[in-house]
Design a protein around this motif. Structure first.
Motif, PDB file in Angstrom:
ATOM      1  N   SER A  33      -8.980  65.074  19.855  1.00 42.32           N
ATOM      2  CA  SER A  33      -7.562  65.007  20.164  1.00 42.32           C
ATOM      3  C   SER A  33      -7.291  64.269  21.475  1.00 42.32           C
ATOM      4  O   SER A  33      -6.251  63.668  21.626  1.00 42.32           O
ATOM      5  N   ALA A  34      -8.206  64.317  22.424  1.00 45.39           N
ATOM      6  CA  ALA A  34      -8.043  63.592  23.679  1.00 45.39           C
ATOM      7  C   ALA A  34      -8.638  62.188  23.534  1.00 45.39           C
ATOM      8  O   ALA A  34      -9.742  62.040  23.024  1.00 45.39           O
ATOM      9  N   PRO A  35      -7.878  61.164  23.965  1.00 43.29           N
ATOM     10  CA  PRO A  35      -8.422  59.812  23.828  1.00 43.29           C
ATOM     11  C   PRO A  35      -9.619  59.599  24.751  1.00 43.29           C
ATOM     12  O   PRO A  35      -9.652  60.116  25.864  1.00 43.29           O
ATOM     13  N   ALA A  36     -10.585  58.843  24.287  1.00 47.00           N
ATOM     14  CA  ALA A  36     -11.744  58.500  25.104  1.00 47.00           C
ATOM     15  C   ALA A  36     -11.295  57.510  26.175  1.00 47.00           C
ATOM     16  O   ALA A  36     -10.405  56.700  25.956  1.00 47.00           O
ATOM     17  N   VAL A  37     -11.896  57.584  27.337  1.00 47.38           N
ATOM     18  CA  VAL A  37     -11.547  56.678  28.426  1.00 47.38           C
ATOM     19  C   VAL A  37     -12.256  55.352  28.199  1.00 47.38           C
ATOM     20  O   VAL A  37     -13.473  55.293  28.100  1.00 47.38           O
ATOM     21  N   GLU A  38     -11.468  54.284  28.103  1.00 46.91           N
ATOM     22  CA  GLU A  38     -12.002  52.939  27.926  1.00 46.91           C
ATOM     23  C   GLU A  38     -12.059  52.263  29.292  1.00 46.91           C
ATOM     24  O   GLU A  38     -11.174  52.457  30.117  1.00 46.91           O
ATOM     25  N   GLN A  39     -13.089  51.494  29.539  1.00 43.05           N
ATOM     26  CA  GLN A  39     -13.213  50.769  30.793  1.00 43.05           C
ATOM     27  C   GLN A  39     -12.523  49.407  30.651  1.00 43.05           C
ATOM     28  O   GLN A  39     -12.829  48.645  29.750  1.00 43.05           O
ATOM     29  N   TYR A  40     -11.582  49.108  31.548  1.00 40.96           N
ATOM     30  CA  TYR A  40     -10.901  47.822  31.529  1.00 40.96           C
ATOM     31  C   TYR A  40     -11.788  46.786  32.198  1.00 40.96           C
ATOM     32  O   TYR A  40     -12.425  47.047  33.210  1.00 40.96           O
ATOM     33  N   SER A  41     -11.828  45.605  31.628  1.00 39.61           N
ATOM     34  CA  SER A  41     -12.496  44.479  32.271  1.00 39.61           C
ATOM     35  C   SER A  41     -11.541  43.295  32.256  1.00 39.61           C
ATOM     36  O   SER A  41     -10.659  43.203  31.388  1.00 39.61           O
ATOM     37  N   TYR A  42     -11.681  42.418  33.218  1.00 39.04           N
ATOM     38  CA  TYR A  42     -10.785  41.277  33.347  1.00 39.04           C
ATOM     39  C   TYR A  42     -10.724  40.504  32.030  1.00 39.04           C
ATOM     40  O   TYR A  42     -11.737  40.172  31.450  1.00 39.04           O
ATOM     41  N   GLY A  43      -9.529  40.269  31.547  1.00 38.44           N
ATOM     42  CA  GLY A  43      -9.341  39.545  30.300  1.00 38.44           C
ATOM     43  C   GLY A  43      -9.196  40.439  29.083  1.00 38.44           C
ATOM     44  O   GLY A  43      -8.933  39.953  27.982  1.00 38.44           O
ATOM     45  N   SER A  44      -9.357  41.758  29.255  1.00 36.62           N
ATOM     46  CA  SER A  44      -9.166  42.680  28.129  1.00 36.62           C
ATOM     47  C   SER A  44      -7.711  42.610  27.665  1.00 36.62           C
ATOM     48  O   SER A  44      -6.792  42.520  28.479  1.00 36.62           O
ATOM     49  N   THR A  45      -7.505  42.656  26.362  1.00 38.25           N
ATOM     50  CA  THR A  45      -6.159  42.647  25.805  1.00 38.25           C
ATOM     51  C   THR A  45      -5.754  44.076  25.495  1.00 38.25           C
ATOM     52  O   THR A  45      -6.452  44.782  24.783  1.00 38.25           O
ATOM     53  N   LEU A  46      -4.620  44.488  26.042  1.00 36.85           N
ATOM     54  CA  LEU A  46      -4.118  45.842  25.821  1.00 36.85           C
ATOM     55  C   LEU A  46      -2.806  45.762  25.047  1.00 36.85           C
ATOM     56  O   LEU A  46      -1.939  44.959  25.366  1.00 36.85           O
ATOM     57  N   ASP A  47      -2.640  46.596  24.056  1.00 39.54           N
ATOM     58  CA  ASP A  47      -1.418  46.686  23.257  1.00 39.54           C
ATOM     59  C   ASP A  47      -0.618  47.876  23.775  1.00 39.54           C
ATOM     60  O   ASP A  47      -0.751  48.982  23.275  1.00 39.54           O
ATOM     61  N   ILE A  48       0.205  47.653  24.802  1.00 40.36           N
ATOM     62  CA  ILE A  48       0.934  48.744  25.446  1.00 40.36           C
ATOM     63  C   ILE A  48       2.381  48.728  24.982  1.00 40.36           C
ATOM     64  O   ILE A  48       3.132  47.801  25.276  1.00 40.36           O
ATOM     65  N   ALA A  49       2.772  49.767  24.255  1.00 38.21           N
ATOM     66  CA  ALA A  49       4.169  49.925  23.849  1.00 38.21           C
ATOM     67  C   ALA A  49       4.893  50.842  24.830  1.00 38.21           C
ATOM     68  O   ALA A  49       6.064  50.644  25.127  1.00 38.21           O
ATOM     69  N   LYS A  50       4.176  51.869  25.340  1.00 36.50           N
ATOM     70  CA  LYS A  50       4.799  52.849  26.237  1.00 36.50           C
ATOM     71  C   LYS A  50       3.738  53.429  27.156  1.00 36.50           C
ATOM     72  O   LYS A  50       2.688  53.879  26.691  1.00 36.50           O
ATOM     73  N   VAL A  51       3.998  53.431  28.462  1.00 35.04           N
ATOM     74  CA  VAL A  51       3.086  54.056  29.424  1.00 35.04           C
ATOM     75  C   VAL A  51       3.404  55.537  29.472  1.00 35.04           C
ATOM     76  O   VAL A  51       4.550  55.939  29.671  1.00 35.04           O
ATOM     77  N   ILE A  52       2.381  56.368  29.267  1.00 30.36           N
ATOM     78  CA  ILE A  52       2.535  57.818  29.276  1.00 30.36           C
ATOM     79  C   ILE A  52       2.325  58.368  30.687  1.00 30.36           C
ATOM     80  O   ILE A  52       3.124  59.155  31.169  1.00 30.36           O
ATOM     81  N   SER A  53       1.252  57.941  31.350  1.00 33.30           N
ATOM     82  CA  SER A  53       0.987  58.429  32.709  1.00 33.30           C
ATOM     83  C   SER A  53       0.088  57.453  33.469  1.00 33.30           C
ATOM     84  O   SER A  53      -0.674  56.695  32.872  1.00 33.30           O
TER      85      SER A  53
END
Length: 85
Positions: free
Chosen positions: A26-46
């Protein structure tokens, strides 16, 4: 009788295990961001708080994508404690 007890215990163990699996997924796994990663953000939760230190620190953002899935991404950010004088 021993067979019946073994079946009951096995059933209880599988029910407990299934509950743990549901809680873990139920809890999302933490993904590590790296420069150039594409994120599909519709709404920021926190967003995590940025500490008052003068160094690079990890921060996290939890967001919802356009399909309604929640994601948590960890990235590096400069702390808020650097003086400009």
């Amino acid at each position: 009788m021993k067979t019946l007890i073994a079946l009951v215990l096995a059933g209880s163990a599988s029910i407990a295990f299934a509950g743990e699996t549901t809680a873990a997924t139920s809890a999302p796994a933490v993904e590590q961001y790296s420069y150039g990663s594409t994120l599909d953000i519709a709404k920021v939760i926190s967003l995590s708080d940025i500490p008052k230190v003068c160094k690079v620190v990890p921060a996290q953002m939890t967001y919802e994508d356009h399909q309604g899935q929640r994601h948590t991404v960890e990235y590096q950010v400069m702390g808020d404690g650097c003086s400009t004088h």
